[in-house]
Scaffold this motif. Structure first.
Motif, short mmCIF file in Angstrom:
data_model
loop_
_atom_site.label_atom_id
_atom_site.label_comp_id
_atom_site.label_asym_id
_atom_site.label_seq_id
_atom_site.Cartn_x
_atom_site.Cartn_y
_atom_site.Cartn_z
N PRO A 1 -29.86 37.32 4.41
CA PRO A 1 -28.88 36.30 4.03
C PRO A 1 -27.69 36.91 3.28
O PRO A 1 -26.67 36.25 3.10
CB PRO A 1 -29.68 35.36 3.12
N ASN A 2 -27.83 38.18 2.86
CA ASN A 2 -26.75 38.85 2.15
C ASN A 2 -25.79 39.60 3.07
O ASN A 2 -24.88 40.27 2.61
CB ASN A 2 -27.33 39.83 1.12
N ILE A 3 -26.04 39.50 4.39
CA ILE A 3 -25.09 40.06 5.35
C ILE A 3 -24.10 38.97 5.73
O ILE A 3 -24.46 37.93 6.26
CB ILE A 3 -25.82 40.60 6.59
N GLN A 4 -22.85 39.22 5.44
CA GLN A 4 -21.81 38.20 5.61
C GLN A 4 -21.23 38.17 7.02
O GLN A 4 -20.99 37.11 7.58
CB GLN A 4 -20.69 38.46 4.61
N GLU A 5 -21.00 39.38 7.58
CA GLU A 5 -20.27 39.44 8.84
C GLU A 5 -20.67 40.67 9.64
O GLU A 5 -20.93 41.74 9.06
CB GLU A 5 -18.77 39.50 8.54
N VAL A 6 -20.74 40.53 10.96
CA VAL A 6 -21.02 41.66 11.85
C VAL A 6 -20.03 41.60 13.00
O VAL A 6 -19.95 40.61 13.71
CB VAL A 6 -22.46 41.62 12.40
N GLU A 7 -19.30 42.68 13.18
CA GLU A 7 -18.32 42.76 14.27
C GLU A 7 -18.66 43.95 15.16
O GLU A 7 -18.98 45.03 14.67
CB GLU A 7 -16.92 42.93 13.71
N CYS A 8 -18.57 43.74 16.47
CA CYS A 8 -18.77 44.83 17.43
C CYS A 8 -17.44 45.18 18.09
O CYS A 8 -16.72 44.28 18.56
CB CYS A 8 -19.79 44.43 18.50
N ILE A 9 -17.10 46.47 18.10
CA ILE A 9 -15.82 46.94 18.63
C ILE A 9 -16.09 47.91 19.78
O ILE A 9 -16.94 48.80 19.66
CB ILE A 9 -14.99 47.66 17.55
N ARG A 10 -15.39 47.74 20.88
CA ARG A 10 -15.58 48.62 22.04
C ARG A 10 -15.33 50.08 21.66
O ARG A 10 -14.37 50.39 20.96
CB ARG A 10 -14.66 48.20 23.18
N TYR A 11 -16.19 50.95 22.15
CA TYR A 11 -16.19 52.37 21.76
C TYR A 11 -14.87 53.06 22.10
O TYR A 11 -14.34 53.83 21.29
CB TYR A 11 -17.34 53.06 22.49
#
Length: 276
Positions: free
Chosen positions: A229-239
């Motif tokens: 619950p302490n993870i706010q945001e996850v973004e995936c970016i193309r390599y």
């Protein structure tokens, strides 16, 4: 006199030489992407035959290594523009040389890796006042106490080519602990999809290393967001996003980059922990 290699090549630590080879060999040909003079120097002075690695990984593999290093370094540069006195923790640092290219004379940098890997690293890359090593497992949470930092100055954890080797449940536990201990911190690492991991394992087996199989994959960021619950945001970016291919590269290499990005099989993952 050349340095003699004492690392166990049938281990995860043995994979330290793969990105070292890639950065040395392909930064010579593509200095506009990465100019890793230290890696070139180490390879030239290491008593080890890199020809087998070169045959197995080829141009595409070498390009992946320099692009990964550049993308992670760019993320760190962006971070220290905002946080010039930041603390950077390089998880599974191996023989990474990024500090020499990024240092603004204010940041503090920690290289975290297994004791045997750190011993080998320090024989080639000595510690300095603001660039020091922690010889512990990533999963030994006592390393948290070795990090001296000011929360207001920011802390960024980076990892290149490492998290693949662990299992989801191991990473979930350590990420949840990190999110609790380092509120407001950020994490940046590379990952592959399940399909891409299977291909990568075949490539590693070609080098004769059967002790470094990969398990962790990221098809999307949802599972990481659910780790705590302490993870706010996850973004995936193309390599390969914003990487300009060169006509001098093999057609096969350019097509692999295009297809892998289109299918989002290789990526960078940016995780932000909630602040207190």
């Amino acid at each position: 006199m050349k340095n003699t290699l004492t690392l166990d090549m049938q281990s995860v630590q043995g994979t330290m030489l793969l990105p070292l080879w890639g950065r040395a060999e392909y930064s010579k040909k593509n200095p506009e992407i990465l100019d890793d003079q230290k890696a070139i120097e180490i390879v030239e002075n290491l008593d080890f035959d890199f020809s087998e690695i070169g045959r197995n990984f080829g141009e595409f593999g070498g390009l992946c290594y320099i692009i990964r290093a550049r993308k992670i370094e760019d993320k760190i540069r962006d971070f220290i523009k905002i946080h010039p006195k930041a603390t950077i923790v390089n998880i599974g640092s191996g023989l990474d040389t990024s500090f020499s290219r990024i240092d603004n004379e204010k940041i503090h940098w920690y290289n975290l890796d297994m004791p045997d890997a750190i011993e080998f690293r320090q024989s080639l890359i000595p510690d300095s006042e603001r660039n020091s090593c922690i010889a512990k497992s990533f999963f030994d949470q006592s390393w948290f106490d070795d990090i001296v930092y000011n929360k207001e100055d920011g802390i960024l954890f980076v990892s290149g080519g490492v998290l693949y080797y662990f299992k989801d449940e191991e990473l979930q536990e350590i990420f949840a602990a990190m999110a609790k201990r380092f509120p407001g911190a950020e994490v940046y690492f590379d990952a592959e999809t399940k399909r891409a991991i299977a291909f990568s394992n075949r490539m590693v087996k070609k080098t004769g290393n059967k002790g470094a199989m990969m398990y962790f994959y990221v098809n999307d960021g949802k599972k990481i967001k659910n780790w705590s619950p302490n993870i706010q945001e996850v973004e995936c970016i193309r390599y390969f996003k914003d990487v300009k291919s060169k006509k001098s590269w093999l057609f096969q290499s350019r097509m692999q980059m295009f297809m892998l990005d289109k299918m989002r099989m290789m990526k960078f993952v940016h995780v932000k922990f909630k602040s207190e």
